[in-house]
Design a protein around this motif. Sequence first.
Motif, short mmCIF file in Angstrom:
data_model
loop_
_atom_site.label_atom_id
_atom_site.label_comp_id
_atom_site.label_asym_id
_atom_site.label_seq_id
_atom_site.Cartn_x
_atom_site.Cartn_y
_atom_site.Cartn_z
N ILE A 349 -2.08 2.72 -1.81
CA ILE A 349 -1.66 2.79 -3.70
C ILE A 349 -1.09 4.57 -4.40
O ILE A 349 -0.51 3.75 -5.16
CB ILE A 349 -3.35 3.04 -4.35
N GLU A 350 -1.46 4.74 -3.52
CA GLU A 350 -0.76 6.76 -4.29
C GLU A 350 1.08 6.21 -4.25
O GLU A 350 2.14 6.30 -4.82
CB GLU A 350 -1.13 7.49 -3.53
N ARG A 352 2.94 3.62 -3.68
CA ARG A 352 2.77 2.21 -4.59
C ARG A 352 3.79 3.04 -6.18
O ARG A 352 3.39 1.94 -6.94
CB ARG A 352 2.22 0.89 -4.66
N ASP A 353 1.95 3.69 -6.97
CA ASP A 353 1.94 3.21 -8.41
C ASP A 353 1.96 5.70 -8.23
O ASP A 353 1.37 4.94 -9.31
CB ASP A 353 0.99 2.87 -8.89
N THR A 356 -3.56 7.79 -8.03
CA THR A 356 -4.94 7.42 -7.10
C THR A 356 -6.11 7.89 -8.05
O THR A 356 -7.30 7.32 -8.53
CB THR A 356 -5.59 7.58 -6.14
N LEU A 361 -4.52 3.15 -13.40
CA LEU A 361 -4.21 1.99 -11.94
C LEU A 361 -4.53 1.03 -12.88
O LEU A 361 -5.50 0.72 -13.58
CB LEU A 361 -4.41 2.18 -11.20
N LEU A 364 -3.66 -4.11 -9.22
CA LEU A 364 -3.27 -4.57 -8.31
C LEU A 364 -3.48 -5.77 -7.95
O LEU A 364 -2.37 -6.32 -6.88
CB LEU A 364 -3.72 -3.42 -7.76
N LEU A 371 -2.37 -5.72 -0.81
CA LEU A 371 -2.46 -3.95 -1.56
C LEU A 371 -4.57 -5.05 -1.84
O LEU A 371 -4.96 -3.64 -0.83
CB LEU A 371 -2.13 -3.93 -2.24
N ALA A 434 -8.86 -0.53 -10.73
CA ALA A 434 -6.93 -0.94 -10.05
C ALA A 434 -6.98 -1.43 -9.61
O ALA A 434 -5.79 -2.26 -9.98
CB ALA A 434 -7.71 0.06 -8.85
N PHE A 435 -7.59 -2.77 -9.50
CA PHE A 435 -7.10 -4.04 -9.25
C PHE A 435 -7.59 -5.72 -9.91
O PHE A 435 -6.46 -5.79 -10.18
CB PHE A 435 -7.63 -4.28 -8.22
#
Length: 561
Positions: A349-350, A352-353, A356, A361, A364, A371, A434-435
Amino acid sequence: MNALVPLPVVLPLCVTGLKLAIGPRLHRFQRFISIAVLGAVLVLSVVLMVSADRHGPLSVHLGDFAPPVGITLVADRLAGLMLTVSSAVTLLVLVYSLGQGMADRDDQAPVGVFHPAYLILVAGVSCTFLAGDLVNLYVGFEIMLVASFVLLTIGGTATRIRAGSTYVIISLFSSVLFLIAIAMTYAVAGTVNLAQLAGRLQEVPPGVRTLLEAMLLTVFAIKAAVFPLAAWLPDSYPTAPAPVTAVFAGLLTKVGVYSMLRTQTLLFPGHRLGDLLMLAALASMVVGILGAVAQTDLKRVLSFTLISHIGYMVFGIALAGGGGISGAIVYVAHHITVQTTLFLVAGLIERRDGTTELTRLGGLARTAPLLAVLFFVPAMNLAGIPPLSGFIGKLGLMRAGVADGGGWAWALVAGSAATSLLTLYVMAKVWNLAFWRDAPPGAEEEGVVLESAEDDDTGDDSGDDEEGRAPGSGEASGSGRPAESGSGLPVPAGAVVSAGFLGQSITTTKHLPWPMLVATGAAVALGLSYTVLGGPLTTFTQAAATELLARTPYIEAVLGR
């Protein structure tokens, strides 16, 4: 077969010497031998585990010096299982680190610094699992400490040096306390060999024996991050590169738990500090998970859940019965794998974006479905959702607590259930932020250069060129806010301080390096294999618990009677 016992320690050390002799050259060859030696250690670990299960504990006296003079290494069911799980995890993390090094376009740091230190760490872990006496258990811890400091501070950035210094100070304190405990043990028993101590400590006055037990438990509780001796962990682990954080969080604390298991069953059967251990287990569960609830950074969330779930393992040790010990062993194997996997996902994640920080975020699950799957499976496993291995371990521990029937045991059964529900809440919170939700405004786009959030210089910006600010110039690129520098300015939420091996600037990418994805996927599969093999695993751990509580097989394997 006994001749194979030292090899998990010897092989990594020999290859480390070879790599240091080669230096930062022959990068492909060095990567190959690193993977080859850890693969060999994994194969050896499986062989030792199977042999110990079929034929009983294996032991070897190095130099053919009998106890208490010689160095004794012992591989029983518990040591074999821990070696196998740790070898598999360290191999996967190494593959992950190769992908990160290639993504950073940095061959010097991973090959010249990371790999030798990492192999020394693996040797130290193997040494602690196989140690047949307190001195070599101490040596294993110190090997890990030396390698850990290098890995935590790799790159020499201010944040990493500060976190590494805290870790080393705490570790040195525990090491001094361990040396005092070893000296006192030798003074009262005339040996530090574990098999000999198993008999001689029963002749020591109860007060002295309790003091020795308390000192050793304190040492191992610091290593395992048991509350209230866990304050160092959340600030030490998250600053390191993702592979380092993953292997530290997943593995190193379990070395302390393993040492507690070994000494409490072999040296202090029917221990008098069971209620104190139960209190520490309950406090670790509750305080750790409440700390996780309060966090908004994924790495810190996972660090606090690590402290919380150490409590489950201490719960099993405190029960001191076959069911509790078996449940603790299952949970140790499960947690090593799942916790490592979650930190590897945090590193993805770190990468990619660029952060954390959960508040920065989102989306995702839609933009990175692979992911999302890689996070969701181990997250549910950690929360103990049936029929995953986390549920198997927790159920075994709670059944053992009910069977015990004591007041503290019932309190821990209730605490275990509450902690599991709160863990599910924390994982759901991470998933939603995040997702599941849409990405918040200001999220980093692909290709943004995220600079190190620190600088060892004095703030001189004269080196900035026309293309933008240089790494470490005092501003986190993409955030527009000051980052921590040599002048001590605060790091803003979302600033990248640990993505690169050397703390250097990185470029975000939606196309994650394939070795990092493959290694993380394999770690997820390893965690799921504990569910598929749940029956054989629990049968094995029950046999290991019976062997530990009997003590005789271990003693006879070492002393030959």
